[in-house]
Design a protein around this motif. Structure first.
Motif, PDB file in Angstrom:
ATOM      1  N   LYS A  10       8.659  19.856 -55.072  1.00 45.16           N
ATOM      2  CA  LYS A  10       9.110  19.091 -56.228  1.00 45.16           C
ATOM      3  C   LYS A  10       8.586  17.662 -56.233  1.00 45.16           C
ATOM      4  N   TYR A  11       8.320  17.119 -55.068  1.00 42.72           N
ATOM      5  CA  TYR A  11       7.765  15.768 -55.016  1.00 42.72           C
ATOM      6  C   TYR A  11       6.704  15.708 -53.938  1.00 42.72           C
ATOM      7  N   ASN A  12       5.792  14.768 -54.086  1.00 42.71           N
ATOM      8  CA  ASN A  12       4.659  14.664 -53.173  1.00 42.71           C
ATOM      9  C   ASN A  12       4.356  13.194 -52.948  1.00 42.71           C
ATOM     10  N   LEU A  13       5.217  12.506 -52.184  1.00 39.66           N
ATOM     11  CA  LEU A  13       5.015  11.095 -51.893  1.00 39.66           C
ATOM     12  C   LEU A  13       3.827  10.932 -50.952  1.00 39.66           C
ATOM     13  N   PRO A  14       3.189   9.770 -50.959  1.00 40.42           N
ATOM     14  CA  PRO A  14       2.054   9.541 -50.051  1.00 40.42           C
ATOM     15  C   PRO A  14       2.463   9.738 -48.593  1.00 40.42           C
ATOM     16  N   VAL A  15       1.556  10.331 -47.812  1.00 35.98           N
ATOM     17  CA  VAL A  15       1.829  10.510 -46.385  1.00 35.98           C
ATOM     18  C   VAL A  15       1.183   9.409 -45.558  1.00 35.98           C
ATOM     19  N   SER A  16       0.193   8.713 -46.137  1.00 34.31           N
ATOM     20  CA  SER A  16      -0.401   7.584 -45.431  1.00 34.31           C
ATOM     21  C   SER A  16      -0.989   6.592 -46.429  1.00 34.31           C
ATOM     22  N   VAL A  17      -0.945   5.323 -46.052  1.00 37.06           N
ATOM     23  CA  VAL A  17      -1.512   4.240 -46.854  1.00 37.06           C
ATOM     24  C   VAL A  17      -2.365   3.405 -45.904  1.00 37.06           C
ATOM     25  N   THR A  18      -3.667   3.327 -46.181  1.00 39.42           N
ATOM     26  CA  THR A  18      -4.598   2.653 -45.278  1.00 39.42           C
ATOM     27  C   THR A  18      -5.312   1.525 -46.012  1.00 39.42           C
ATOM     28  N   LEU A  19      -5.347   0.360 -45.389  1.00 40.66           N
ATOM     29  CA  LEU A  19      -6.044  -0.776 -45.995  1.00 40.66           C
ATOM     30  C   LEU A  19      -7.537  -0.496 -46.056  1.00 40.66           C
ATOM     31  N   GLN A  20      -8.092  -0.535 -47.251  1.00 34.76           N
ATOM     32  CA  GLN A  20      -9.527  -0.363 -47.437  1.00 34.76           C
ATOM     33  C   GLN A  20     -10.246  -1.710 -47.404  1.00 34.76           C
ATOM     34  N   LYS A  21      -9.707  -2.681 -48.183  1.00 36.19           N
ATOM     35  CA  LYS A  21     -10.308  -4.018 -48.238  1.00 36.19           C
ATOM     36  C   LYS A  21      -9.231  -5.047 -48.546  1.00 36.19           C
ATOM     37  N   GLN A  22      -9.412  -6.236 -47.992  1.00 41.14           N
ATOM     38  CA  GLN A  22      -8.629  -7.409 -48.412  1.00 41.14           C
ATOM     39  C   GLN A  22      -9.608  -8.448 -48.936  1.00 41.14           C
ATOM     40  N   LEU A  23      -9.394  -8.898 -50.154  1.00 41.76           N
ATOM     41  CA  LEU A  23     -10.276  -9.877 -50.781  1.00 41.76           C
ATOM     42  C   LEU A  23      -9.560 -11.212 -50.909  1.00 41.76           C
ATOM     43  N   ASN A  24     -10.301 -12.287 -50.705  1.00 48.81           N
ATOM     44  CA  ASN A  24      -9.787 -13.635 -50.933  1.00 48.81           C
ATOM     45  C   ASN A  24     -10.527 -14.223 -52.133  1.00 48.81           C
ATOM     46  N   ILE A  25      -9.823 -14.293 -53.258  1.00 49.00           N
ATOM     47  CA  ILE A  25     -10.438 -14.765 -54.501  1.00 49.00           C
ATOM     48  C   ILE A  25     -10.354 -16.293 -54.527  1.00 49.00           C
ATOM     49  N   ARG A  26     -11.237 -16.947 -53.818  1.00 45.83           N
ATOM     50  CA  ARG A  26     -11.234 -18.406 -53.756  1.00 45.83           C
ATOM     51  C   ARG A  26     -12.246 -18.950 -54.769  1.00 45.83           C
ATOM     52  N   LEU A  27     -11.766 -19.716 -55.753  1.00 44.47           N
ATOM     53  CA  LEU A  27     -12.645 -20.276 -56.774  1.00 44.47           C
ATOM     54  C   LEU A  27     -13.082 -21.687 -56.412  1.00 44.47           C
ATOM     55  N   SER A  28     -12.106 -22.556 -56.109  1.00 49.26           N
ATOM     56  CA  SER A  28     -12.418 -23.909 -55.649  1.00 49.26           C
ATOM     57  C   SER A  28     -11.205 -24.446 -54.921  1.00 49.26           C
ATOM     58  N   GLU A  29     -11.399 -25.513 -54.159  1.00 55.84           N
ATOM     59  CA  GLU A  29     -10.324 -26.071 -53.346  1.00 55.84           C
ATOM     60  C   GLU A  29      -9.187 -26.612 -54.196  1.00 55.84           C
ATOM     61  N   ASN A  30      -9.492 -27.122 -55.372  1.00 55.53           N
ATOM     62  CA  ASN A  30      -8.486 -27.840 -56.174  1.00 55.53           C
ATOM     63  C   ASN A  30      -7.814 -26.967 -57.219  1.00 55.53           C
ATOM     64  N   GLU A  31      -8.232 -25.724 -57.351  1.00 55.07           N
ATOM     65  CA  GLU A  31      -7.670 -24.867 -58.387  1.00 55.07           C
ATOM     66  C   GLU A  31      -6.539 -24.004 -57.845  1.00 55.07           C
ATOM     67  N   SER A  32      -5.497 -23.872 -58.639  1.00 56.67           N
ATOM     68  CA  SER A  32      -4.373 -23.009 -58.287  1.00 56.67           C
ATOM     69  C   SER A  32      -4.466 -21.711 -59.085  1.00 56.67           C
ATOM     70  N   LEU A  33      -4.121 -20.608 -58.429  1.00 57.75           N
ATOM     71  CA  LEU A  33      -4.129 -19.307 -59.096  1.00 57.75           C
ATOM     72  C   LEU A  33      -2.712 -18.768 -59.185  1.00 57.75           C
ATOM     73  N   PHE A  34      -2.348 -18.241 -60.355  1.00 57.84           N
ATOM     74  CA  PHE A  34      -1.105 -17.491 -60.524  1.00 57.84           C
ATOM     75  C   PHE A  34      -1.513 -16.103 -60.995  1.00 57.84           C
ATOM     76  N   MET A  35      -1.904 -15.231 -60.069  1.00 56.01           N
ATOM     77  CA  MET A  35      -2.406 -13.908 -60.448  1.00 56.01           C
ATOM     78  C   MET A  35      -1.223 -12.989 -60.739  1.00 56.01           C
ATOM     79  N   SER A  36      -1.004 -12.725 -62.014  1.00 56.05           N
ATOM     80  CA  SER A  36       0.188 -11.972 -62.406  1.00 56.05           C
ATOM     81  C   SER A  36      -0.077 -10.490 -62.624  1.00 56.05           C
ATOM     82  N   GLY A  37      -1.305 -10.099 -62.933  1.00 54.44           N
ATOM     83  CA  GLY A  37      -1.593  -8.693 -63.200  1.00 54.44           C
ATOM     84  C   GLY A  37      -2.976  -8.320 -62.706  1.00 54.44           C
ATOM     85  N   CYS A  38      -3.200  -7.024 -62.487  1.00 57.98           N
ATOM     86  CA  CYS A  38      -4.503  -6.576 -61.993  1.00 57.98           C
ATOM     87  C   CYS A  38      -4.756  -5.136 -62.409  1.00 57.98           C
ATOM     88  N   ILE A  39      -6.035  -4.788 -62.574  1.00 61.15           N
ATOM     89  CA  ILE A  39      -6.429  -3.403 -62.794  1.00 61.15           C
ATOM     90  C   ILE A  39      -7.781  -3.176 -62.117  1.00 61.15           C
TER      91      ILE A  39
END
Length: 749
Positions: free
Chosen positions: A489-518
């Motif tokens: 009846k249900y099929n929850l994930p059996v494992s979750v593995t990190l593929q990549k971690q990205l650091n979205i750095r634009l500039s030292e003085n800019e602040s990011l409020f990342m609210s959504g992603c696709i």
């Protein structure tokens, strides 16, 4: 230049009385719609307690020109309109912490400084430093809100011709209001107050301390004197709370009622059953100065894990997650910071056990323990003693003669609760000749049941277990075989593995409020809800970053096709249709109220509207239908197969496409849900900001699992998107540059 201390105090008082309220009102307007706030107030949907004067001001909404600093702060904080400052509320931000919430905390701190100082304490140096700090705050706030209002008011206020006597008299009234409204604890957060410390903050600290004492006791036995002492303290706290809130509450009376009320039969049975489930925590061994305690469930888990090791050699389970809880520690905040900063030093030279993170709630250490360390009591005791010796080396507080710690196994194990009325259905492939005689069948069933009991984790093993055999189907057609192979009846994930971690750095003085992603094939699209108002586009490896500037602040996002996204802009009441290849806005759809979550399905957009509805519109903005929802406010939405899934901060709602509620998932732990997505199995994934987790819930809302936590890098997670084509989960933190891609594995059907 100011000459007398009175003149300097009056000038600073003018800043507090005229400038700071203007700044806070500007921030409030930037983060919420006053008309929408009026609706929430009329519906009694405001989460914070208001004073009589604040209630009077709220009655004049949408006019907020008379809103005080305190009232704006309460709304911004407790309505979850802004993210908590990096230093946490009530503390002093570092000079490098310059987000909008950091500056709100600075305004509060500067206000409290001035109203608590005597006239003679305001020197020329302090006066000039105060004005310089204030000027920096106004410039940052204006930059964040893309305006110049605050700095103009600062310039005007600084040059006003004032009557010091009038300002000082008005400032004295502000001081009285601030004192009655409460303040941080006398000795500071994390330190237990003295008997004479009776401010609101002191009682908040007492409640935190009593909660931790009770939740992490090593001894569940409470004698009559201790019981009476607890309730005396509880009553005193309740009485002072009632006074703080102008007797609009009845906490003391409620506490008395809980102490003396007669339990009805149902309540008595409830608590008797609860007592049967108590951990029965005991002292298991001691290595001076530490005493190690754990309960029955930990013992049962040890038995279970050791049986796995013996019978299956621990395949696929190299580690388990363990919590180590200190029973008493004076400087909790500082100790946690020190331990987390020295993670590499603590783990150096250790084998079999790895320190992950220290958390609040007394001091809670999360560690990974290799499975073979559980093989014998001696190995377990040895590795724990060595690990705790390393921890104590780095704890910069005085060590008592003995320290009590409690061990809890965090990893999930399926527990069959004997009080649960639901049945468990087991499916086997059995050779036909085993049913040739009753003796053969009985022998086989006995072996099956013995095998199951052997792998129980201890729950219910001393009780009778009743099993029923269903009629056998001997059909051999393909149809019958297909039915026999139908999925669970249900099929929850059996494992979750990190593929990549990205650091979205634009500039030292800019602040990011990342609210959504696709994720769109090999491209990631992120919404930056800061004053920059833009989309951030990059490849899945983090390269090729480019920006699409927008005229409105983007919040929620959904994929339309391989080149097109739809973005909702909450308070601008606008949906933008954007071609991410060219950066062009192909169309703009206006909504008559605030628009939150958005999801695309079958050429239509499903939009969570601020008027307690879900608007279904086509790509040109024409209304298809309006689906009412039973909530004051919903946030995000996912259209899943033939149904809608939407969330508020505390629950997930599963509905038919016409809005009829089918199921609801709610858990006391998760109170800050932010975004939602779903996979092709019908599982629903949500981010919870306050617990720093991602939770997956089955499509019938009966099963859930916490699949990502703070130890996976989550820090106020917001956006989330499931790529059904590649079974990849995309998650982003809100006010950090971190974006994560996780591979999701489920059982093969």
């Amino acid at each position: 230049m100011s000459v007398t201390p009175e003149d300097r105090q009056a000038r600073l008082g003018c800043v507090i009385l005229k400038l700071f309220p203007t700044i806070m009102q500007s921030i409030l307007k930037g983060y919420t719609n006053p008309r929408g706030l009026r609706v929430k107030f009329q519906l009694k949907d405001i989460r914070t307690t208001l004073t009589l004067s604040e209630t009077s001001l709220m009655e004049h909404l949408p006019n907020i020109e008379d809103f005080t600093v305190e009232l704006c702060y309460k709304i911004l904080r407790y309505e979850n309109l802004i993210i908590e400052p990096a230093c946490k509320w009530g503390n002093i931000p570092h000079d490098t912490e310059v987000e909008i919430s950091d500056d709100i905390q600075r305004i509060i701190n500067l206000t409290n400084e001035v109203i608590s100082k005597e006239c003679g304490d305001i020197s020329e140096i302090y006066y000039n430093e105060f004005l310089e700090k204030t000027k920096d705050v106004t410039k940052r706030v204006d930059g964040h809100l893309q305006q110049d209002t605050c700095f103009k008011v600062f310039t005007t206020t600084s040059s006003l011709d004032i009557n010091p006597a009038d300002i000082l008299q008005e400032l004295a009234l502000v001081q009285k209001v601030n004192v009655s409204a409460g303040s941080p604890s006398t000795k500071g957060w994390g330190l237990y107050p003295d008997k004479g410390d009776i401010k609101l903050g002191d009682d908040v600290e007492r409640m935190r301390n009593y909660r931790n004492q009770t939740a992490h006791r090593t001894n569940i036995s409470i004698d009559k004197n201790e019981f009476e002492n607890y309730f005396d303290h509880f009553r005193n706290i309740g009485r002072r709370m009632d006074l703080n809130f102008f007797r609009k509450t009845n906490y003391e009376e409620t506490i008395i009622l809980h102490k003396t009320c007669r339990m009805d039969i149902q309540m008595q049975i409830k608590y008797e059953n609860a007592l049967k489930e108590l951990e029965n925590i005991k002292l298991r061994f001691e290595r001076t100065p530490i005493k190690f305690y754990w309960g029955d469930s930990f013992d049962k888990s040890l038995v279970h894990l050791r049986s796995i090791m013996q019978d299956e050699k621990g395949k696929g389970r190299p580690k388990v997650r363990l919590q180590i809880i200190f029973q008493s520690e004076a400087d909790v905040e500082r100790t946690i910071d020190i331990l987390n900063s020295l993670k590499d030093e603590i783990n150096e030279g250790l084998s079999g056990i790895q320190f992950i993170v220290a958390k609040k709630g007394c001091i809670v250490l999360n560690v990974d323990l290799k499975l073979d360390m559980l093989e014998t009591d001696e190995r377990l005791q040895s590795v724990l003693a060595l690990f705790m010796a390393k921890i104590l080396e780095h704890m910069m507080t005085s060590i008592a003669e003995s320290i009590d710690i409690v061990m809890i196994l965090v990893e999930e194990y399926q527990v069959w609760n004997k009080t649960n009325a639901e049945s468990v259905s087991l499916h086997f492939d059995v050779e036909a000749d085993l049913f040739e005689t009753d003796d053969k069948m009985e022998k086989e069933l006995k072996q099956i049941s013995e095998s199951f009991c052997k792998h129980f984790n201890g729950s219910g093993t001393n009780s009778n277990i009743t099993a029923s055999l269903l009629p056998l189907s001997l059909e051999t057609t393909e149809e019958a075989f297909g039915q026999a192979q139908s999925p669970i009846k249900y099929n929850l994930p059996v494992s979750v593995t990190l593929q990549k971690q990205l650091n979205i750095r634009l500039s030292e003085n800019e602040s990011l409020f990342m609210s959504g992603c696709i994720k769109m094939y090999n491209t990631l699209v992120l919404t930056d809800a800061s004053y920059n108002k833009r989309l951030i586009i990059c490849k899945v490896d983090g390269t090729g970053i480019h920006l699409i500037p927008l005229s409105h602040k983007p919040d929620y996002i959904t994929k339309v096709d391989s080149n097109t996204v739809a973005v909702s802009c909450i308070y601008d009441r606008t949906i933008l249709i954007i071609n991410i290849s060219t950066g062009d806005i192909s169309s703009k759809i206006n909504i008559s109220c605030d628009c939150h979550g958005i999801s695309y399905d079958a050429n239509n957009l499903y939009v969570v509207a601020g008027d307690r509805t879900i608007r279904v519109i086509d790509m040109t903005g024409n209304s298809i239908r309006v689906v009412p929802i039973p909530l004051h406010y919903a946030f995000d939405i996912a259209v899943q197969r033939d149904r809608l899934v939407y969330i508020d901060t505390k629950a997930i709602y599963f509905c038919s496409l016409d809005g009829n509620l089918m199921w609801k998932f709610e858990n006391e732990k998760y109170k800050s849900l932010r975004h939602v997505t779903s996979d092709d199995e019908g599982n629903v994934y949500v981010t919870d900001r306050n617990t720093n987790t991602v939770v997956v819930v089955s499509d019938d809302a009966k099963h859930y699992r916490e699949i990502l936590t703070e130890s996976d890098g989550l820090n106020k997670p917001f956006g989330i998107h499931f790529d059904k084509r590649e079974n990849v989960l995309l998650v982003n933190n809100f006010n950090e540059e971190k974006v994560f891609l996780f591979d999701i594995k489920r059982n093969v059907k």
